[in-house]
Design a protein around this motif. Structure first.
Motif, short mmCIF file in Angstrom:
data_model
loop_
_atom_site.label_atom_id
_atom_site.label_comp_id
_atom_site.label_asym_id
_atom_site.label_seq_id
_atom_site.Cartn_x
_atom_site.Cartn_y
_atom_site.Cartn_z
N ARG A 140 0.83 -1.22 0.00
CA ARG A 140 0.00 0.00 0.00
C ARG A 140 0.86 1.26 0.00
O ARG A 140 0.33 2.37 -0.03
N TYR A 168 -7.18 1.61 -7.23
CA TYR A 168 -7.92 0.38 -7.55
C TYR A 168 -7.30 -0.81 -6.83
O TYR A 168 -6.11 -0.84 -6.49
N GLY A 169 -8.13 -1.79 -6.60
CA GLY A 169 -7.71 -3.00 -5.91
C GLY A 169 -8.92 -3.72 -5.36
O GLY A 169 -10.06 -3.24 -5.49
N LYS A 175 -8.92 1.71 0.15
CA LYS A 175 -9.05 2.75 -0.88
C LYS A 175 -9.91 3.91 -0.41
O LYS A 175 -9.52 5.08 -0.50
N THR A 263 -12.08 5.62 -6.66
CA THR A 263 -11.69 4.29 -6.20
C THR A 263 -12.52 3.28 -6.97
O THR A 263 -13.66 3.56 -7.36
N ASN A 265 -12.82 -1.33 -7.76
CA ASN A 265 -12.28 -2.68 -7.72
C ASN A 265 -11.69 -3.07 -9.07
O ASN A 265 -11.01 -4.10 -9.18
N SER A 267 -9.36 -2.22 -12.59
CA SER A 267 -8.29 -1.43 -13.21
C SER A 267 -8.91 -0.62 -14.35
O SER A 267 -10.10 -0.77 -14.66
N PRO A 301 -3.38 6.21 -12.24
CA PRO A 301 -3.75 4.92 -11.65
C PRO A 301 -2.73 4.42 -10.64
O PRO A 301 -1.53 4.44 -10.90
N LYS A 303 -2.36 1.15 -7.72
CA LYS A 303 -2.96 -0.06 -7.17
C LYS A 303 -2.71 -0.19 -5.68
O LYS A 303 -1.61 0.08 -5.20
N ASP A 305 -3.03 -3.12 -2.63
CA ASP A 305 -3.17 -4.55 -2.44
C ASP A 305 -3.05 -4.87 -0.96
O ASP A 305 -2.80 -3.99 -0.14
#
Length: 311
Positions: A140, A168-169, A175, A263, A265, A267, A301, A303, A305
């Motif tokens: 993160r 995104y994630g 997020k 935000t 979920n 991509s 963008p 990510k 996780d």
């Protein structure tokens, strides 16, 4: 009946009263705040002024200073709750002026900051997010640093970076929390932020057609200093909400160069696929691509996780 003047003289001259008076006077004059005040005004204050103002000095020392006797603003012990006393010299007399205390200033600052954030359907606990409670582990850290970079470049409502973030994630990685923490930091700078939970917002937009508030609500969102769209892609997107609501908002913000955060979920590529198909199952590649072009122009963008922190 004994005249009142004689009664007062008798009481004042009583040994017990004299002793209590001297103890009080000693306590007052040994107080650090009183000593500093008398030292600062040594050229203008003599014994008679001190004696005449002893009541005010005693009132001063028995109150909280710098909130040292108050566990909270609601439990303030001072004469004026939320205000601390300051000794002043006015026309040869000692008086007290009250100014907002530290706890009241903190409370007022929080209220001012919260007024800078308008939430539409966001959970209350998320809106209390802070950077200090965000754990930037290895998966993160990129998002944490990107958020910090935006805030470092932002100095106020008239100086904001043009591009926001597309976080995104999977579910529960933080997020929405990170967005809300950013909103609170921006509020401290006087930047107004609108946070929108997209699925509920889109449902309301459909209802707004009937009550004729659609344009008003769309205008409010699209003109925000900073707009944060949470959970885009989770809604059942119709062609109308995609093109006439989301598309309109994003087009305006792209043209006006207003920072926008999202935000999801999904991509970028996954979101484009989601936007391609309407509720009726119609495939609309060109219209989805047009919306995604605006999203790419508005955001960077990043990510997130890690484990689901909601469990």
């Amino acid at each position: 009946m004994e005249p009142i003047r004689e009664t007062l003289k008798r009481v004042v001259n009583a040994p017990a009263f004299s002793e209590r008076y001297n103890d009080m006077r000693k306590e007052v004059l040994e107080h650090p705040g009183v000593q500093k005040f008398l030292e600062d005004h040594s050229a203008d204050i003599d014994k008679s002024i001190v004696d005449k103002g002893l009541g005010k000095l005693y009132e001063y020392i028995n109150q909280s200073h710098d909130c040292n006797k108050c566990p909270s603003l609601g439990n303030c012990i001072n004469t004026l709750k939320g205000f601390e006393p300051n000794l002043v010299l006015e026309r040869g007399n000692i008086g007290i002026a009250y100014t907002p205390c530290r706890l009241k200033n903190e409370h007022d600052n929080k209220r001012r900051a919260s007024s800078m954030i308008h939430s539409m359907y966001m959970p209350k606990e998320v809106l209390q997010a802070t950077f200090s409670d965000f754990e930037p582990d290895a998966r993160r850290m990129e998002a944490f640093l990107a958020a910090g970079d935006f805030l470092e470049k932002a100095t106020g409502p008239d100086n904001l970076p043009e591009k926001g973030l597309f976080l995104y994630g999977k579910f529960g990685v933080g997020k929405s929390y990170l967005l809300s923490a950013m909103a609170n930091e921006l509020a401290e700078m006087g930047v107004k932020t609108v946070l929108v939970f997209v699925p509920e917002f889109m449902r309301e937009m459909k209802q707004a057609i009937g009550d004729q508030t659609l344009q008003e609500k769309v205008d409010y969102v699209k003109k925000a200093d900073v707009l944060m769209l949470d959970d885009i892609g989770a809604e059942a997107m119709s062609s109308w909400t995609r093109d006439e609501v989301l598309g309109t908002i994003l087009h305006y913000r792209m043209a006006e160069r207003l920072p926008t955060f999202m935000t999801s979920n999904f991509s970028y590529s996954e979101l484009q696929h989601h936007l391609t198909y309407s509720q009726r199952g119609e495939k609309e590649d060109l219209k989805a691509a047009r919306v995604m072009e605006r999203i790419r122009a508005l955001t960077i963008p990043v990510k997130l996780d890690g484990p689901n922190r909601r469990n």
